[in-house]
Design an enzyme around this catalytic site. Structure first.
Site, mmCIF file in Angstrom:
data_model
loop_
_atom_site.group_PDB
_atom_site.id
_atom_site.type_symbol
_atom_site.label_atom_id
_atom_site.label_comp_id
_atom_site.label_asym_id
_atom_site.label_seq_id
_atom_site.Cartn_x
_atom_site.Cartn_y
_atom_site.Cartn_z
ATOM 1 N N CYS A 164 -6.027 3.805 20.691
ATOM 2 C CA CYS A 164 -6.108 2.616 21.567
ATOM 3 C C CYS A 164 -4.717 2.084 21.918
ATOM 4 O O CYS A 164 -4.547 1.343 22.858
ATOM 5 C CB CYS A 164 -6.954 1.524 20.914
ATOM 6 S SG CYS A 164 -6.135 0.737 19.502
ATOM 7 N N CYS A 180 -11.784 -0.200 17.763
ATOM 8 C CA CYS A 180 -11.302 1.192 17.879
ATOM 9 C C CYS A 180 -11.761 1.981 16.642
ATOM 10 O O CYS A 180 -11.656 1.498 15.514
ATOM 11 C CB CYS A 180 -9.777 1.195 17.962
ATOM 12 S SG CYS A 180 -9.067 2.848 18.025
ATOM 13 N N ARG A 221 1.640 1.912 -3.484
ATOM 14 C CA ARG A 221 0.485 2.467 -4.203
ATOM 15 C C ARG A 221 0.261 3.941 -3.810
ATOM 16 O O ARG A 221 -0.113 4.763 -4.649
ATOM 17 C CB ARG A 221 -0.751 1.617 -3.938
ATOM 18 C CG ARG A 221 -0.578 0.208 -4.523
ATOM 19 C CD ARG A 221 -1.822 -0.608 -4.431
ATOM 20 N NE ARG A 221 -2.916 0.018 -5.146
ATOM 21 C CZ ARG A 221 -4.184 -0.136 -4.835
ATOM 22 N NH1 ARG A 221 -4.532 -0.912 -3.834
ATOM 23 N NH2 ARG A 221 -5.125 0.460 -5.532
ATOM 24 N N CYS A 277 -1.739 2.767 16.410
ATOM 25 C CA CYS A 277 -2.876 3.667 16.602
ATOM 26 C C CYS A 277 -2.628 4.571 17.811
ATOM 27 O O CYS A 277 -2.336 4.072 18.901
ATOM 28 C CB CYS A 277 -4.139 2.829 16.813
ATOM 29 S SG CYS A 277 -5.554 3.826 17.310
ATOM 30 N N HIS A 319 -14.668 2.067 -2.049
ATOM 31 C CA HIS A 319 -13.621 1.249 -1.412
ATOM 32 C C HIS A 319 -12.658 2.055 -0.555
ATOM 33 O O HIS A 319 -11.551 1.588 -0.278
ATOM 34 C CB HIS A 319 -12.857 0.459 -2.486
ATOM 35 C CG HIS A 319 -13.720 -0.548 -3.204
ATOM 36 N ND1 HIS A 319 -13.366 -1.177 -4.374
ATOM 37 C CD2 HIS A 319 -14.945 -1.036 -2.890
ATOM 38 C CE1 HIS A 319 -14.337 -2.001 -4.757
ATOM 39 N NE2 HIS A 319 -15.302 -1.912 -3.877
ATOM 40 N N CYS A 342 -7.541 2.248 12.349
ATOM 41 C CA CYS A 342 -6.912 1.353 13.322
ATOM 42 C C CYS A 342 -7.283 -0.084 12.955
ATOM 43 O O CYS A 342 -8.427 -0.357 12.582
ATOM 44 C CB CYS A 342 -7.398 1.703 14.725
ATOM 45 S SG CYS A 342 -6.724 0.588 15.970
ATOM 46 N N TYR A 352 0.821 -1.219 0.000
ATOM 47 C CA TYR A 352 0.000 0.000 0.000
ATOM 48 C C TYR A 352 0.855 1.268 0.000
ATOM 49 O O TYR A 352 0.455 2.288 -0.564
ATOM 50 C CB TYR A 352 -0.995 -0.024 1.173
ATOM 51 C CG TYR A 352 -2.190 -0.887 0.819
ATOM 52 C CD1 TYR A 352 -3.181 -0.417 -0.040
ATOM 53 C CD2 TYR A 352 -2.288 -2.193 1.265
ATOM 54 C CE1 TYR A 352 -4.242 -1.220 -0.421
ATOM 55 C CE2 TYR A 352 -3.347 -3.012 0.890
ATOM 56 C CZ TYR A 352 -4.324 -2.504 0.043
ATOM 57 O OH TYR A 352 -5.373 -3.304 -0.354
HETATM 58 P P1 OAD Z 1 -9.705 -4.322 -12.603
HETATM 59 O O1 OAD Z 1 -8.218 -4.356 -12.652
HETATM 60 O O2 OAD Z 1 -10.419 -5.552 -12.194
HETATM 61 O O3 OAD Z 1 -10.279 -3.919 -14.035
HETATM 62 C C1 OAD Z 1 -9.776 -2.827 -14.746
HETATM 63 C C2 OAD Z 1 -10.585 -2.694 -16.024
HETATM 64 O O4 OAD Z 1 -10.139 -1.530 -16.673
HETATM 65 C C3 OAD Z 1 -10.436 -3.855 -17.004
HETATM 66 O O5 OAD Z 1 -11.734 -4.234 -17.448
HETATM 67 C C4 OAD Z 1 -9.611 -3.257 -18.155
HETATM 68 O O6 OAD Z 1 -10.012 -3.776 -19.425
HETATM 69 C C5 OAD Z 1 -9.982 -1.801 -18.064
HETATM 70 N N1 OAD Z 1 -8.955 -0.857 -18.537
HETATM 71 C C6 OAD Z 1 -7.613 -0.953 -18.425
HETATM 72 N N2 OAD Z 1 -7.019 0.152 -18.915
HETATM 73 C C7 OAD Z 1 -8.014 0.976 -19.356
HETATM 74 C C8 OAD Z 1 -8.044 2.253 -19.966
HETATM 75 N N3 OAD Z 1 -6.936 2.945 -20.220
HETATM 76 N N4 OAD Z 1 -9.262 2.797 -20.278
HETATM 77 C C9 OAD Z 1 -10.398 2.098 -20.028
HETATM 78 N N5 OAD Z 1 -10.428 0.881 -19.458
HETATM 79 C C10 OAD Z 1 -9.261 0.318 -19.115
HETATM 80 O O7 OAD Z 1 -10.095 -3.074 -11.677
HETATM 81 P P2 OAD Z 1 -11.488 -2.758 -10.962
HETATM 82 O O8 OAD Z 1 -12.629 -3.194 -11.774
HETATM 83 O O9 OAD Z 1 -11.410 -1.350 -10.539
HETATM 84 O O10 OAD Z 1 -11.070 -3.616 -4.699
HETATM 85 O O11 OAD Z 1 -11.362 -3.684 -9.677
HETATM 86 C C11 OAD Z 1 -12.399 -3.632 -8.751
HETATM 87 C C12 OAD Z 1 -11.866 -3.827 -7.362
HETATM 88 O O12 OAD Z 1 -11.120 -5.042 -7.282
HETATM 89 C C13 OAD Z 1 -10.874 -2.770 -6.902
HETATM 90 O O13 OAD Z 1 -11.484 -1.609 -6.410
HETATM 91 C C14 OAD Z 1 -10.161 -3.472 -5.801
HETATM 92 C C15 OAD Z 1 -9.921 -4.777 -6.528
HETATM 93 O O14 OAD Z 1 -9.644 -5.822 -5.749
HETATM 94 C C16 OAD Z 1 -10.608 -3.718 -3.448
HETATM 95 O O15 OAD Z 1 -9.416 -3.651 -3.189
HETATM 96 C C17 OAD Z 1 -11.681 -3.906 -2.448
#
Ligand code: OAD
Length: 286
Positions: free
Chosen positions: A186, A134, A70, A183, A121, A129, A67
């Site tokens: 707590c 907490c 990221r 944290c 998300h 925490c 993270y």
């Molecule tokens: P994904 O990585 O699952 O999907 C990304 C999508 O973006 C795919 O369908 C690609 O084809 C498309 N894509 C890639 N580049 C692109 C571009 N330049 N323009 C348009 N489309 C493009 O990501 P999410 O759907 O966001 O959750 O994933 C959903 C959730 O799964 C995330 O929020 C995260 C992950 O686990 C959590 O962490 C809870």
């Protein structure tokens, strides 16, 4: 034809209420990796396998490095024209609500009005925490690195080189919990990213607000931008729209017109270049 921009423009001009559901593909052309497909691997881990409470309990230092990387990446890139187009749509159309699965802060940095944005998300820049009892939370913490032990995720990289942390052949030193931030309330839990992990509940007050907005009047268009639509409840909004007869408009590198019903649209390509063009009748030229 379901990829006819002029036909979509006619629908957009009439629309009074628009819902967008965004995912990682929206931020891809800013330079941030997606979760699945080519960008879905971090070192030799599936990104999704690090996004769980179990992974954090097992090795909080490793999850924090993921993270922290990221956070560092998100701070180093800029919102793209897709974020800007959605922010402009919000400013021009009071009946527009944007739901984002992205935790990278790029909507906000594009100037998207807060009242028309819901973070399904959470955010990389919120800290919580790890102790479920907490309620400590800190918003918009942009420290980079967050603490000295996490500095490998924020190390400077020479042009043409790769961050050492990303090389799976480079063995990581285990980070003991004592070197991670605790944290301040707590004093027992660790600070953790303020994102929703697999197996965790989304904020139900936010979800109730989204449901109230959806039921407040007919929704004319649901824009599904840059998401693989495999994670719920985000994926459910387009399904709900389809069953209500709302026009579902998919903007995705992999968009496929063969999946469109009558009234739906699918535009294949980069969201950052497609959104300004698709939304131009309402937002003007970017
Ligand atoms: P994904 O990585 O699952 O999907 C990304 C999508 O973006 C795919 O369908 C690609 O084809 C498309 N894509 C890639 N580049 C692109 C571009 N330049 N323009 C348009 N489309 C493009 O990501 P999410 O759907 O966001 O959750 O994933 C959903 C959730 O799964 C995330 O929020 C995260 C992950 O686990 C959590 O962490 C809870």
């Amino acid at each position: 034809m379901s990829s006819d921009i002029a036909a979509f423009h006619a629908v957009l001009r009439r629309a009074k209420r628009i819902l967008a559901v965004c995912g990682a593909g929206l931020s891809a052309s800013s330079g941030l990796p997606t979760f699945r497909g080519a960008g879905g691997l971090w070192r030799n881990y599936e990104s999704t396998s690090l996004a769980t409470p179990q992974a954090f309990a097992r090795d909080p230092g490793l999850v924090w490095l993921f993270y922290s990387y990221r956070r560092h990446m998100a701070l180093g890139v800029s919102p793209n024209d897709g974020h800007l187009a959605l922010a402009k749509l919000a400013a021009s159309q009071p009946g527009f609500l944007c739901l984002t699965q992205n935790v990278d802060n790029l909507h906000e940095r594009a100037g998207h009005p807060e009242g028309q944005l819901r973070h399904l998300h959470g955010s990389l820049f919120d800290l919580k925490c790890s102790n479920a009892r907490c309620d400590w939370i800190e918003h918009n913490n942009q420290a980079d690195p967050l603490c000295p032990a996490l500095a490998p995720a924020s190390a400077p990289v020479q042009a043409g080189q790769k961050l050492r942390l990303l090389d799976p052949a480079h063995k990581l030193d285990h980070i003991p919990e004592s070197e991670l931030p605790h944290c301040p309330k707590c004093r027992t839990g660790l600070k953790r990213p303020g994102v929703v992990w697999f197996g965790e509940q989304l904020d139900h007050r936010m979800l109730a607000g989204v449901d109230a907005w959806i039921h407040d009047g007919p929704v004319d268009i649901v824009l599904v931008v840059g998401t693989s639509s495999v994670v719920y409840p985000a994926a459910g909004y387009a399904e709900l729209a389809r069953s209500a007869g709302t026009s579902v408009v998919t903007v995705n590198l992999d968009a496929d017109t063969s999946e469109c019903r009558q009234g739906d649209f699918a535009f294949a390509g980069d969201a950052a270049s497609l959104l300004p063009e698709l939304l131009e009748p309402v937002i003007g030229k970017l």
